[in-house]
Scaffold this motif. Structure first.
Motif, PDB file in Angstrom:
ATOM      1  N   VAL A  81       7.797  40.906  30.559  1.00  0.00           N
ATOM      2  CA  VAL A  81       6.594  40.226  30.570  1.00  0.00           C
ATOM      3  C   VAL A  81       6.206  39.121  32.650  1.00  0.00           C
ATOM      4  CG1 VAL A  81       5.919  38.194  30.322  1.00  0.00           C
ATOM      5  CG2 VAL A  81       7.105  39.177  28.663  1.00  0.00           C
ATOM      6  N   THR A  94       0.545  30.371  32.170  1.00  0.00           N
ATOM      7  CA  THR A  94       0.368  31.333  32.896  1.00  0.00           C
ATOM      8  C   THR A  94      -0.177  32.254  31.762  1.00  0.00           C
ATOM      9  OG1 THR A  94       2.869  30.633  33.902  1.00  0.00           O
ATOM     10  CG2 THR A  94       1.080  32.908  34.999  1.00  0.00           C
ATOM     11  N   ILE A  95      -1.424  33.303  32.985  1.00  0.00           N
ATOM     12  CA  ILE A  95      -2.049  34.119  31.843  1.00  0.00           C
ATOM     13  C   ILE A  95      -1.017  35.608  31.928  1.00  0.00           C
ATOM     14  CG2 ILE A  95      -3.927  35.468  31.472  1.00  0.00           C
ATOM     15  CD1 ILE A  95      -5.864  32.775  32.500  1.00  0.00           C
ATOM     16  N   THR A  96      -0.727  36.189  31.073  1.00  0.00           N
ATOM     17  CA  THR A  96       0.434  37.590  31.762  1.00  0.00           C
ATOM     18  C   THR A  96      -0.316  38.230  30.567  1.00  0.00           C
ATOM     19  OG1 THR A  96       1.472  36.481  29.832  1.00  0.00           O
ATOM     20  CG2 THR A  96       2.405  35.796  31.894  1.00  0.00           C
ATOM     21  N   VAL A 124       1.139  39.287  28.254  1.00  0.00           N
ATOM     22  CA  VAL A 124       1.854  38.765  26.992  1.00  0.00           C
ATOM     23  C   VAL A 124       0.269  38.159  26.552  1.00  0.00           C
ATOM     24  CG1 VAL A 124       2.120  37.363  25.551  1.00  0.00           C
ATOM     25  CG2 VAL A 124       3.674  38.475  27.161  1.00  0.00           C
ATOM     26  N   THR A 125      -0.628  38.026  27.318  1.00  0.00           N
ATOM     27  CA  THR A 125      -2.137  37.046  26.952  1.00  0.00           C
ATOM     28  C   THR A 125      -3.594  37.919  26.985  1.00  0.00           C
ATOM     29  OG1 THR A 125      -1.442  35.304  28.820  1.00  0.00           O
ATOM     30  CG2 THR A 125      -4.199  35.332  28.295  1.00  0.00           C
TER      31      THR A 125
END
Lengths: 182, 251
Positions: free
Chosen positions: B22, B35-37, B39-40
């Motif tokens: 991630v 946090t925008i990862t 995954v997002t």
């Protein structure tokens, strides 16, 4: 257990500094992030589905079901009508056949009568003509007999004269008559 | 991941697990809660796919459906029938929740099969949250609907009396193992398949083996396509089964 083995494998094979130690799945520092975004995602999908998508699809399916049911009912109705029409047609056909038979019978009788009449007339005509003809033939035969008698008498007289003897005409006639009867 | 394999030609370099890391989409900072990862990103893509199929695809509302609409109707009918068959008529009101889970898992699994993709459902954190949500939801629902009678689930009345306490113990253990197996089954399947594909891809660096490696990747990919759907199906059907236990706790 799984962490240790993968960590060991990771150490052995890769020396890249980017490589996470072991399974990234067990890196607890990212759990909060994943769980947060998962919940956001599920909530969004849930609202999209329950507010928009599912009612719409349910409505479409219900409408289609209704249309199909209506169409089937209509088809059933039309089928019944067709069956009735066929029955009426069959009945008309049977009636027509009976009427035709009757007419044919009548015509046959009529024609038979006419034929009998014509035959009787023709028979009568034929027998009348036959009788007339017979009479004529009889007359002709009688006159022929007479002529034969006259010729015979004449011939006999001529023959007698030719033989040189003279005979009485009455005698010759008598002889000829006797011969002809015999 | 892929760049490294190109860089080091000398030896075999396996990073089968790197695809599950991630990482933030923007910048290099630590991964905080908001946090925008990646995954997002991949969950957002899953949402887009769900919206595309179930909302935009059914926009026509036609009696004779278009292709996409008939796929959406197929998915609807598939899950609806599953819920109705397993949980009965009274389970139908939980259908949207189950449909949400199914669509999310299906799209997350299939998006994860794209090259360079991140598979959100390969993470135990994700599947465990879903499994725990099902477990807690079903347990609470069971007690709310049936009260103490819900405990009858563990008391097998058809067994001989002497056996019942032992069976009850086994039933309780199996009940609490449910969320574990429920979540690890999905995450494990997704992770294993992707890791195996990655290992085969690592072998492709050796020219002599590379044709075999490509064939193996193709075969594994086909298998993974099956697994992606089957695991989503299994997760959904188990959810239905657990829900049935909550609604009708009698054996």
């Amino acid at each position: 257990m799984a962490t240790e083995t993968t960590a060991a494998a990771g150490d052995g094979l890769a020396t890249s500094p980017e490589t996470a130690p072991g399974m990234p799945q067990l890196d607890f520092s990212t759990f909060g992030n994943q769980i947060f975004w998962l919940i956001v995602t599920l909530v969004v999908i849930y609202f999209v589905l329950s507010r928009v998508a599912l009612p719409r699809i349910a409505a479409v399916l219900a409408e289609r079901q209704g249309t199909i049911t209506n169409d089937i009912a209509k088809a059933e109705d039309l089928k019944k009508q067709a069956a009735e029409a066929e029955q009426a047609y069959e009945k008309a056909l049977a009636d027509a056949r009976v009427a035709a038979q009757k007419i044919a019978e009548q015509t046959r009788e009529e024609i038979k009568g006419q034929v009998a009449d014509a035959q009787a007339k023709a028979d009568a005509e034929i027998s009348a003509k036959t009788a007339e003809s017979e009479k004529e033939i009889d007359a002709i035969r009688a006159s022929a007999m007479e002529n034969v008698e006259a010729v015979a008498k004449d011939t006999a007289a001529a023959v007698v004269a030719a033989l040189g003897s003279s005979a009485d005409q009455a005698e010759i006639d008598k002889a000829v008559d006797a011969r002809m009867k015999g | 991941m892929a760049t490294e394999a190109g860089g080091e030609e000398s030896g075999l370099v396996f990073h089968p697990m790197d695809q599950f890391i991630v990482s933030p989409l923007f910048g290099d900072g630590p991964v905080g809660m908001f946090t925008i990862t990646n995954v997002t990103l991949w969950m957002a893509l899953a949402i887009l796919c769900v919206v595309g199929l179930m909302v935009l695809g059914t926009g026509g509302r036609s009696i004779v459906p278009s292709r996409i609409q008939s796929v959406a109707e197929l998915a609807y009918g598939f899950i609806y029938k599953m819920v109705e068959d397993i949980t009965g008529k009274d389970g139908v009101k939980y259908f949207p929740y189950i449909m949400t889970l199914f669509l999310f898992i299906v799209f997350a699994n299939f998006l994860g099969l794209l090259p360079m993709a991140f598979t959100t459902t390969s993470h135990i954190a994700v599947t465990a949250v879903m499994a725990l949500a099902v477990f807690l939801g079903v347990t609470i629902l069971g007690f709310v609907k049936n009260g103490a009678a819900f405990l009858g689930l563990f008391w097998v009345s058809s067994a001989p009396l002497a056996l019942r306490p032992i069976l009850a113990l086994i039933e309780v253990i199996s009940y609490f193992v449910r969320p574990v197996s429920h979540s690890i089954r999905l995450a494990g399947n997704m992770m294993a398949g992707h890791a195996v594909i990655k290992v085969f891809a690592g072998f492709a660096a050796i020219a002599a083996i590379s044709p075999l490696s490509v064939l193996a990747i193709t075969a594994m990919y086909g298998l993974e396509v099956l697994v992606s759907f089957i695991q989503a199906y299994v997760f959904t059907i188990l959810t239905c089964v657990y829900l049935k236990d909550a609604l009708h706790p009698h054996h």
